[in-house]
Write a protein that holds these residues in place. Structure first.
Motif, mmCIF file in Angstrom:
data_model
loop_
_atom_site.group_PDB
_atom_site.id
_atom_site.type_symbol
_atom_site.label_atom_id
_atom_site.label_comp_id
_atom_site.label_asym_id
_atom_site.label_seq_id
_atom_site.Cartn_x
_atom_site.Cartn_y
_atom_site.Cartn_z
ATOM 1 N N ALA A 88 43.467 14.283 -27.415
ATOM 2 C CA ALA A 88 43.718 13.745 -28.754
ATOM 3 C C ALA A 88 45.208 13.478 -28.857
ATOM 4 O O ALA A 88 45.999 14.387 -29.079
ATOM 5 C CB ALA A 88 43.269 14.737 -29.811
ATOM 6 N N SER A 219 46.418 6.304 -28.944
ATOM 7 C CA SER A 219 46.360 7.487 -29.810
ATOM 8 C C SER A 219 45.113 7.472 -30.694
ATOM 9 O O SER A 219 44.522 6.423 -30.958
ATOM 10 C CB SER A 219 47.629 7.588 -30.644
ATOM 11 O OG SER A 219 47.851 6.386 -31.316
ATOM 12 N N ARG A 220 44.732 8.670 -31.125
ATOM 13 C CA ARG A 220 43.523 8.821 -31.940
ATOM 14 C C ARG A 220 43.861 8.930 -33.414
ATOM 15 O O ARG A 220 42.966 8.924 -34.259
ATOM 16 C CB ARG A 220 42.789 10.110 -31.515
ATOM 17 C CG ARG A 220 42.413 10.185 -30.033
ATOM 18 C CD ARG A 220 41.225 9.307 -29.723
ATOM 19 N NE ARG A 220 40.177 9.404 -30.742
ATOM 20 C CZ ARG A 220 39.259 10.357 -30.793
ATOM 21 N NH1 ARG A 220 39.242 11.287 -29.862
ATOM 22 N NH2 ARG A 220 38.355 10.386 -31.740
ATOM 23 N N PHE A 282 42.188 3.807 -36.251
ATOM 24 C CA PHE A 282 42.316 5.212 -36.674
ATOM 25 C C PHE A 282 42.746 5.267 -38.133
ATOM 26 O O PHE A 282 43.091 4.245 -38.733
ATOM 27 C CB PHE A 282 43.318 5.970 -35.805
ATOM 28 C CG PHE A 282 44.594 5.219 -35.505
ATOM 29 C CD1 PHE A 282 45.372 4.697 -36.535
ATOM 30 C CD2 PHE A 282 45.027 5.037 -34.200
ATOM 31 C CE1 PHE A 282 46.542 4.012 -36.277
ATOM 32 C CE2 PHE A 282 46.200 4.342 -33.924
ATOM 33 C CZ PHE A 282 46.952 3.826 -34.968
ATOM 34 N N ALA A 396 40.395 12.375 -36.828
ATOM 35 C CA ALA A 396 40.090 11.944 -35.460
ATOM 36 C C ALA A 396 38.958 12.771 -34.853
ATOM 37 O O ALA A 396 38.113 12.246 -34.132
ATOM 38 C CB ALA A 396 41.344 12.045 -34.596
ATOM 39 N N GLU A 397 38.972 14.067 -35.100
ATOM 40 C CA GLU A 397 37.979 14.977 -34.534
ATOM 41 C C GLU A 397 37.400 15.824 -35.662
ATOM 42 O O GLU A 397 37.733 17.020 -35.796
ATOM 43 C CB GLU A 397 38.638 15.912 -33.493
ATOM 44 C CG GLU A 397 39.424 15.215 -32.405
ATOM 45 C CD GLU A 397 38.530 14.400 -31.487
ATOM 46 O OE1 GLU A 397 37.292 14.620 -31.509
ATOM 47 O OE2 GLU A 397 39.052 13.530 -30.784
#
Ligand code: GTP
Ligand code: MG
Lengths: 407, 393
Positions: A88, A219-220, A282, A396-397
């Motif tokens: 990440a 990038s996330r 994102f 992101a997660e």
């Protein structure tokens, strides 16, 4: 015998090349195998192994067991977690002097403490690679001389913060990644952060062989550090440039931070081959820094108590409803003082999130006018320093921080 | 034409950007050089962390940009605070053409150039090149070393390392921080004029970059991570202590008396001449570098101590350029020597990396036999063809 499960594709945190784990290079251990075509004579040779010992370690051309791994392209060292954990990469972006380095140091320092989010595991993927963050942290947050005023230096454009390597006929320079293993609720990720200099994001600063901001291509999440005290309208409301500069604000010039955001969005699209109208891949998190300075002019004034989190556990990430209230307050503040920035960010990501924070908690000061600003490490009391990063990661997660994710 | 570039944190740089930016630049600076010079403009304000021995970085480096080597003299130093009230630094670089290199050498030239910017300057593009000092520095005793409290003989020991190992990195470890430029001037004064510009150096080295040559590095004994740095294979280390004598070597005595330090003649092993094929150094550049340095090392005492004439300098310039293009490559002499020396781990490595070996004294017989065989076969083929043609007719 233990087994290791590998990710299907590795993204190098140094040069952002993508390659299958089978292509990873090993770092020769035999003292005689010095010199590498990509890294120069003072680096140990990198090789693609064909022999392994009983414990799965590669055997270098002179028979020594080698366990350190490196990227197939830039030959820079990779921690084992880079092959085992999904990555990440979070891009931290902002104008010069907006507070990026202070945020990075305050966030990593507080995340390590375990007091930021319940049940969060946050450790260095390899302390020898994370020396920059450790140094930033030790200057202000774990100083051995808590009564001697200190400050984090301006991020330079050259020197220790960068790595150089040679691909083909060209020399490349890239910022040194800071890598952490972040685990929660049974999930683990390799978090990768960079401390860029603000100058790197200024329009026209993207040099072909200095891919210092190319992490934007992989990038996330994007944390855009906005320093409201660099805007002339906020400066006037706070009593003028000199007064604001004396407490760590105002930067060096009246900075058009909306133009930096547009430049960054353009780089993201260019690096990922997106069209000019494609939505960004994102969520944008606007991290409003130095809230100790401007937080008194919001309505209601958020600096008063940060939703009750000012005292006591000020480093903890507050619950969602507190974050949402702060988000609404900041939106109103931006609409009043920096409307073009808010409009630009909204146009790029209608679901953007806004998080205020203060990396120092208290203003720095200087002995005399025009001299260096510093703060006694003992007086540093960051407020919500990791909140922008945690919010970005939750977008992101979501599995890592479900309680902070929207929707 | 020479160029200068000043890089520091300004409110508005030459291109309108704020923060670290180019503040002064000579018009016509070759493309790519501005960012190449930015790579050597960094400064670490943390005195406990800094490796270098001097607060100011005085440096002579060869910076290769787009395949072209440039001779760069630099001064990088603290510069108060910038507009954001954080410590600033200023880097002033001079880019020299080969004919502008003064006989006195790079350190002398740095000491003589009186126009280094020491405070934030007015942002401007200059249309005229910097006025560079010219002149020579005669060989002389190492007084700056004695003035700093060291035996002057140490300057000779350092000079000897540079003369004997022109391609090896040389670390000079000093007990504490001090003003190191006069020490470098002394060391180079002991070398013949034609060797002085071969020596690249820094009094406050920060990072090693593959496209930047910096051979002589002055470091602090207390510097963190020093042991790992000094363990770099092939690096020469001269540890200097205040109360320690540099010994009675010819070089140490030359530095005390003010005489030129000559290369130590070393036995040259002519048995095997490995030609290393490394992706680092372009082979052509490597060969030129090898030839230039090998020739001068072998010439030993024949190297003229008198100032080199202008005409002689062109080959000398080429060798400096070639050396830098070959990146951190090595000389043929070094390789030959290391084959002879079992102690040098690079010898083994060179065996591993060497992909072509020219065994000069073994080459003739196989070539001759092959030639005879091939010509025999050709004659036989011609006879058969002739017979076949005659038969067909
Ligand atoms: N009052 C106050 N001042 C701050 C805070 N954080 C940073 N500052 C001030 O802002 C200055 C710049 O902060 P940095 O973190 O170095 O800024 P940066 O974005 O990394 O800047 P560059 O390295 O130039 O890109 C510091 O030197 C402080 O004076 C804060 O939380 N409160
Ligand atoms: Mg910074």
């Amino acid at each position: 015998m233990s087994t290791r499960s590998l990710v299907s594709s590795v993204t190098c945190p140094h040069c952002w090349a993508e390659f299958p784990p089978a292509q990873v290079r090993y770092v020769a251990e035999h003292a005689a195998l010095m010199g590498d075509p990509v890294l120069g004579d003072s680096a140990a040779m990198r090789f693609l192994p064909s022999r392994f010992d009983a414990r799965g370690r590669a055997i270098d051309p002179f028979g020594a067991s080698a366990s350190r791994m490196a990227c197939m392209r830039c030959h820079l060292e990779l921690p084992p977690a880079a092959l085992e954990l999904p990555q990440a990469i979070v891009s931290i972006v902002g104008a010069p002097a907006s507070g990026k380095s202070v945020m990075l140091a305050a966030a990593s320092f507080s995340l390590r403490s375990g007091l930021v989010v319940d049940g969060l595991e946050f450790v260095d993927a390899d302390p020898s690679l994370n020396d920059l963050t450790l140094e930033l942290e030790s200057s202000l947050f774990r100083s051995s001389t808590p009564d001697s005023p200190a400050m984090i230096a301006k991020t330079d454009l050259a020197g220790r913060l960068y790595r150089s390597f040679r691909v083909g006929d060209a020399n490349w320079t890239a910022p040194k990644p800071q890598l952490f293993v972040v685990g929660r609720k049974g999930k683990r990720h390799l978090l990768c952060l960079y401390d860029n200099a603000g100058e790197h994001f200024l329009p026209g600063a993207d040099a072909p062989h200095e891919p210092v901001t190319r992490h934007l291509g992989v990038s996330r999440a994007l944390v855009f550090v906005v320093d409201p005290t660099q805007d002339q309208r906020v400066i006037e409301r706070l009593g003028g440039r000199e007064a604001v500069q004396a407490v760590g604000g105002a930067g060096s010039i009246d900075q058009r931070q909306d133009l930096i955001l547009i430049e960054v969005a353009n780089r993201v699209r260019r690096l990922r081959g997106l069209s000019a109208y494609d939505p960004l891949p994102f969520r944008i998190v606007l991290a409003l820094s130095k809230a100790d300075i401007w937080g008194s002019v919001t309505d209601p004034p958020i600096a008063a108590d940060f939703g009750g989190f000012r005292s006591g556990q000020s480093i903890a990430v507050p619950p969602m409803e507190v974050l949402q209230r702060a988000d609404a307050t900041c939106r109103e503040f931006l609409a009043r003082y920096m409307p073009e920035l808010l409009a630009t960010a909204r146009a790029l990501d209608p679901n953007l999130r806004i998080v205020p924070f203060s990396g120092l908690g208290n203003p720095p000061s200087s002995a005399t006018l025009g001299t260096r600003l510093a703060i006694r490490p003992r007086d540093v009391k960051p407020v919500w320093p990791a909140a922008p990063l945690v919010v970005a990661l939750s977008e992101a997660e979501p599995a890592l921080f479900p309680e902070h994710a929207v929707g | 034409m020479s160029f200068e570039v000043v890089h520091t944190s300004v409110v508005r740089g030459l291109r309108g950007e704020s923060g670290f930016a180019t503040a002064i630049m000579t018009r016509g600076l070759p493309a790519g050089l501005e960012s190449g010079l930015q790579d050597v403009s960094g400064y670490d304000h943390d005195s406990a962390r800094a490796v270098g021995v001097d607060t100011v970085e005085w440096a002579h480096r060869i910076v290769t940009v787009r395949g072209r080597p440039y001779t760069v003299l630099s001064r990088v130093a603290p510069n108060g605070v910038d507009a954001s009230r954080r410590p600033n630094r200023i880097a002033h670089h001079l880019v020299l053409e080969p004919h502008e290199r003064a006989l006195g050498g790079p350190a002398w030239m740095l000491g003589q150039f009186g126009a280094f910017e020491t405070g934030t300057p007015e942002v401007t593009e200059r249309t005229t090149p910097p006025v560079l000092p010219t002149g020579d520095l005669p060989v002389r005793a190492a007084h700056a070393w004695s003035a700093a409290g060291f035996d002057a003989g140490w300057a000779g020991v350092v000079a000897q390392s540079l003369v004997d190992h022109p391609q090896a990195v040389v670390y000079v470890v000093l007990p504490e921080a001090l003003d190191a430029l006069p020490l470098v001037i002394d060391v180079l004064a002991l070398m013949p004029n034609d060797r002085r510009w071969h020596v690249t150096f820094s009094t406050r080295p920060l990072v090693v970059l593959p496209h930047v040559r910096c051979q002589l590095r002055f470091v602090r004994a207390e510097a963190p991570g020093l042991a790992r740095m000094l363990a770099e294979p092939g690096a020469r280390v001269v540890r200097v202590e205040r109360d320690e004598d540099a010994g009675e070597s010819d070089a140490a005595n030359a530095a005390r008396r003010g005489q030129t330090v000559e290369p130590t003649s070393r036995p040259v092993n002519t048995r095997v001449n490995p030609v290393v094929q490394s992706a680092l150094g372009s082979s052509a550049a490597g060969v030129r570098e090898q030839d230039a340095f090998a020739a001068s090392t072998r010439a030993g005492a024949q190297v003229p101590a008198a100032p080199v004439a202008q005409a002689e300098r062109s080959s000398f310039d080429d060798s400096i350029g070639a050396a830098s293009q070959a990146s951190p490559g090595r000389t043929g002499t070094d390789l030959v020597d290391s084959f002879g020396s079992a102690r040098d781990p690079r010898a083994v490595q060179d065996v591993a990396r060497a992909s072509i070996y020219s065994r000069s004294n073994l080459q003739w017989p196989p070539i001759a036999i092959a030639l005879i065989l091939y010509s025999g076969l050709a004659v036989l083929g011609a006879v058969i063809l002739f017979l076949l043609a005659a038969f067909a007719r």
